[in-house]
Design a protein around this motif. Structure first.
Motif, mmCIF file in Angstrom:
data_model
loop_
_atom_site.group_PDB
_atom_site.id
_atom_site.type_symbol
_atom_site.label_atom_id
_atom_site.label_comp_id
_atom_site.label_asym_id
_atom_site.label_seq_id
_atom_site.Cartn_x
_atom_site.Cartn_y
_atom_site.Cartn_z
ATOM 1 N N GLY A 1 0.739 -1.250 0.215
ATOM 2 C CA GLY A 1 0.069 0.131 0.093
ATOM 3 C C GLY A 1 0.761 1.334 -0.086
ATOM 4 O O GLY A 1 2.165 1.160 0.047
ATOM 5 N N ALA A 2 0.162 2.429 0.185
ATOM 6 C CA ALA A 2 0.949 3.753 0.095
ATOM 7 C C ALA A 2 2.003 4.056 1.104
ATOM 8 O O ALA A 2 3.088 4.385 0.588
ATOM 9 N N THR A 3 1.417 3.510 2.262
ATOM 10 C CA THR A 3 2.604 3.771 3.259
ATOM 11 C C THR A 3 3.816 2.992 3.237
ATOM 12 O O THR A 3 4.901 3.328 3.261
ATOM 13 N N TYR A 4 3.798 1.690 3.045
ATOM 14 C CA TYR A 4 4.967 0.814 3.143
ATOM 15 C C TYR A 4 5.678 0.853 1.865
ATOM 16 O O TYR A 4 6.837 0.670 1.832
ATOM 17 N N THR A 5 5.085 1.064 0.799
ATOM 18 C CA THR A 5 5.752 1.180 -0.565
ATOM 19 C C THR A 5 6.479 2.314 -0.674
ATOM 20 O O THR A 5 7.502 2.467 -1.097
ATOM 21 N N PHE A 6 5.833 3.468 -0.383
ATOM 22 C CA PHE A 6 6.324 4.894 -0.939
ATOM 23 C C PHE A 6 6.922 5.636 0.311
ATOM 24 O O PHE A 6 7.638 6.831 0.181
ATOM 25 N N GLY A 7 6.413 5.150 1.361
ATOM 26 C CA GLY A 7 6.652 6.395 2.775
ATOM 27 C C GLY A 7 8.185 6.385 3.229
ATOM 28 O O GLY A 7 8.346 7.521 3.516
ATOM 29 N N LYS A 8 8.929 5.486 3.040
ATOM 30 C CA LYS A 8 10.290 5.477 3.477
ATOM 31 C C LYS A 8 10.848 6.644 2.753
ATOM 32 O O LYS A 8 11.664 7.322 3.155
ATOM 33 N N GLN A 9 10.598 6.938 1.467
ATOM 34 C CA GLN A 9 11.455 7.818 0.594
ATOM 35 C C GLN A 9 11.054 9.122 1.023
ATOM 36 O O GLN A 9 11.569 10.250 0.589
ATOM 37 N N LYS A 10 9.743 9.328 1.616
ATOM 38 C CA LYS A 10 9.239 10.559 1.976
ATOM 39 C C LYS A 10 9.710 10.790 3.465
ATOM 40 O O LYS A 10 9.264 11.887 3.851
ATOM 41 N N GLY A 11 10.748 10.206 4.053
ATOM 42 C CA GLY A 11 11.085 10.425 5.419
ATOM 43 C C GLY A 11 10.607 9.698 6.397
ATOM 44 O O GLY A 11 10.738 9.813 7.735
ATOM 45 N N GLY A 12 9.589 8.499 6.038
ATOM 46 C CA GLY A 12 9.118 7.858 7.295
ATOM 47 C C GLY A 12 10.296 6.854 8.034
ATOM 48 O O GLY A 12 10.656 6.019 7.235
ATOM 49 N N THR A 13 10.419 6.569 9.115
ATOM 50 C CA THR A 13 11.015 5.753 9.869
ATOM 51 C C THR A 13 9.972 4.458 9.865
ATOM 52 O O THR A 13 8.935 4.666 9.700
ATOM 53 N N PRO A 14 10.782 3.353 10.441
ATOM 54 C CA PRO A 14 9.681 2.280 10.608
ATOM 55 C C PRO A 14 8.700 2.534 11.750
ATOM 56 O O PRO A 14 7.725 2.156 11.463
ATOM 57 N N GLU A 15 8.972 3.078 12.664
ATOM 58 C CA GLU A 15 7.975 3.699 13.646
ATOM 59 C C GLU A 15 6.974 4.532 13.212
ATOM 60 O O GLU A 15 5.693 4.202 13.323
ATOM 61 N N ILE A 16 7.372 5.599 12.021
ATOM 62 C CA ILE A 16 6.204 6.455 11.482
ATOM 63 C C ILE A 16 5.484 5.644 10.659
ATOM 64 O O ILE A 16 4.300 5.766 10.784
ATOM 65 N N LEU A 17 6.051 4.728 9.939
ATOM 66 C CA LEU A 17 5.232 4.179 8.837
ATOM 67 C C LEU A 17 4.347 3.129 9.439
ATOM 68 O O LEU A 17 3.200 2.867 8.856
ATOM 69 N N ASP A 18 4.743 2.483 10.687
ATOM 70 C CA ASP A 18 3.587 1.515 11.430
ATOM 71 C C ASP A 18 2.662 2.459 11.812
ATOM 72 O O ASP A 18 1.452 1.721 11.630
ATOM 73 N N ARG A 19 3.016 3.639 12.282
ATOM 74 C CA ARG A 19 1.764 4.468 12.971
ATOM 75 C C ARG A 19 0.672 4.823 11.597
ATOM 76 O O ARG A 19 -0.386 4.809 11.886
ATOM 77 N N LEU A 20 1.392 5.489 10.615
ATOM 78 C CA LEU A 20 0.629 5.631 9.351
ATOM 79 C C LEU A 20 -0.180 4.716 8.601
ATOM 80 O O LEU A 20 -1.267 4.812 8.510
ATOM 81 N N GLU A 21 0.390 3.467 8.886
ATOM 82 C CA GLU A 21 -0.416 2.349 8.178
ATOM 83 C C GLU A 21 -1.578 2.090 9.188
ATOM 84 O O GLU A 21 -2.772 1.922 8.567
ATOM 85 N N LYS A 22 -1.551 2.230 10.401
ATOM 86 C CA LYS A 22 -2.598 1.978 11.198
ATOM 87 C C LYS A 22 -3.606 2.964 11.092
ATOM 88 O O LYS A 22 -4.832 2.633 10.910
ATOM 89 N N ASP A 23 -3.046 4.224 10.766
ATOM 90 C CA ASP A 23 -4.076 5.259 10.610
ATOM 91 C C ASP A 23 -4.692 5.306 9.433
ATOM 92 O O ASP A 23 -5.739 5.502 9.214
ATOM 93 N N MET A 24 -4.078 4.901 8.251
ATOM 94 C CA MET A 24 -4.680 4.667 6.974
ATOM 95 C C MET A 24 -5.567 3.681 6.870
ATOM 96 O O MET A 24 -6.599 3.921 6.275
ATOM 97 N N LYS A 25 -5.427 2.530 7.589
ATOM 98 C CA LYS A 25 -6.594 1.329 7.836
ATOM 99 C C LYS A 25 -7.808 1.964 8.377
ATOM 100 O O LYS A 25 -8.838 1.659 7.744
ATOM 101 N N SER A 26 -7.692 3.040 9.578
ATOM 102 C CA SER A 26 -8.562 3.658 9.976
ATOM 103 C C SER A 26 -9.392 4.443 8.999
ATOM 104 O O SER A 26 -10.717 4.525 8.906
#
Length: 379
Positions: free
Chosen positions: A202-227
């Motif tokens: 999905g959006a977060t795990y595929t593209f989030g790292k290149q936008k500055g997302g750390t593993p912790e940030i990506l996990d948080r955003l993925e949870k929020d994106m599911k909501s």
């Protein structure tokens, strides 16, 4: 003999317009009586607006808007034919606009992209194409929709600003203020990725790292994106994860599809339709296209494959002049490209190839047209 030139730019070295100029000059030197026409093209990525505007004799409209960090910016989009607008989200929400030390998808927004869309609506344009590559964002398109009048509210009824961090705070979505012109407008999203909104692809795990997302940030955003995805389904009855491409541009694809009822379409196909490419093929004997590097990926939504398939459908041969060939470039033969000519004529570094790009391209064009002249002389 009637020739049509439609090549992507060789990024960092040659523009589409330069390539058209070289091909026209070279063709005339070998076939003095030939008719040549050239148009700039792009595949929905960087340079799409410029290519469409130049091909259609359109104009650029410049406005004041907000960047990915809500900073004040000046940005532009293209207009033509009185009713068409073409927008690159990267002009207002692009990753290069955010300094590396400030990159964090929790803090970025697509609000500026929404401002571009809103301005096009208010100027009366009712056919709007949006290229959504190169984003700095992972806000699910909240920012853009906020700019268009949708309100994302927290549990206290307070309107959220629409940055990535706001995804977890959404309680209700109020669409009553959506810009009224949206219902009168045909939206097309140029999107060549098929990623869903959430999940490992999905959006977060595929593209989030290149936008500055750390593993912790990506996990948080993925949870929020599911909501967020569940909220969209409650509101519209649509499960965006079942629609390919909704994960593009940090979820902007989902918002454009759900709220604006946009059509998701290949970038190159959209560009070719916008510039009325099929009509340009009338009476043409040969098309020359190309890109900086051709490999197996070129068969998927790139300029040569899109043009090759249009030519194939009309029985017109197409040749590609490319900077270099990688693994699987031959797949383009199945996509209407009859032959591939490389500009590289010997062992050299990438730096040398780019420095000598014009010279090397001209030499490749000479070889191409001389071979064509030889072929015309055969029985």
């Amino acid at each position: 003999m009637k020739l049509l030139f439609a090549s992507d730019s060789f990024k960092g070295s040659l523009s589409s317009e330069q390539i058209v100029g070289i091909l026209t000059e070279t063709a005339k030197s070998i076939f003095p009586s030939c008719q040549c026409r050239g148009i700039p093209v792009a595949d929905g990525g960087e340079g799409t607006v410029d290519a469409v505007v130049k091909a259609m004799n359109g104009q650029m409209r410049t406005i004041q808007a907000h960047g990915p960090l809500m900073e004040d910016i000046t940005c532009s989009y293209g207009v033509f034919d009185g009713n068409h607008a073409v927008i690159e989200m990267a002009a207002a929400s692009g990753l290069p606009m955010v300094p590396e030390e400030k990159r964090n998808p929790l803090n970025t927004t697509t609000f500026g992209t929404g401002e571009l869309i809103r301005d096009a609506l208010e100027q009366g344009y009712r056919k709007i194409a949006i290229a959504i590559g190169g984003s700095a964002t992972n806000d699910g398109g909240m920012g853009a929709m906020t700019a268009l009048g949708i309100r994302f509210l927290d549990k206290n009824g307070k309107a959220l600003t629409g940055i990535g961090a706001d995804l977890e705070r959404i309680d209700t979505i109020d669409v009553s203020g959506l810009h009224p012109a949206v219902s009168e407008t045909e939206f097309t999203v140029m999107c060549d990725v098929t990623n869903p909104l959430t999940g490992p692809d999905g959006a977060t795990y595929t593209f989030g790292k290149q936008k500055g997302g750390t593993p912790e940030i990506l996990d948080r955003l993925e949870k929020d994106m599911k909501s967020y995805s569940r909220k969209l389904k409650e509101l519209t009855g649509t499960d965006v994860n079942e629609i390919p491409g909704t994960g593009a541009a940090g979820g902007l694809g989902a918002a454009l599809k759900v709220f604006l009822h946009a059509n998701m379409k290949s970038g190159i196909e959209t560009v070719l339709d916008l510039i009325k490419f099929d009509s340009l093929l009338e009476g043409v004997d040969l098309v020359i296209t190309g890109e900086g590097r051709m490999d197996w990926q070129s068969a998927f939504g790139k300029v040569p494959s899109g043009i090759g398939m249009r030519c194939k459908a009309k029985g017109i041969p197409a040749v590609a002049i490319v900077g270099g060939m990688g693994d699987g470039a031959e797949k383009l033969y199945e996509h209407g490209i009859e032959s591939i000519v490389t500009t590289i004529s010997g062992i050299m570094s990438i730096e040398e190839a780019m420095e000598r790009a014009e010279e090397l391209y001209r030499n490749a064009a000479v070889r191409t047209f001389r071979m064509l002249r030889t072929g015309k002389g055969l029985n």
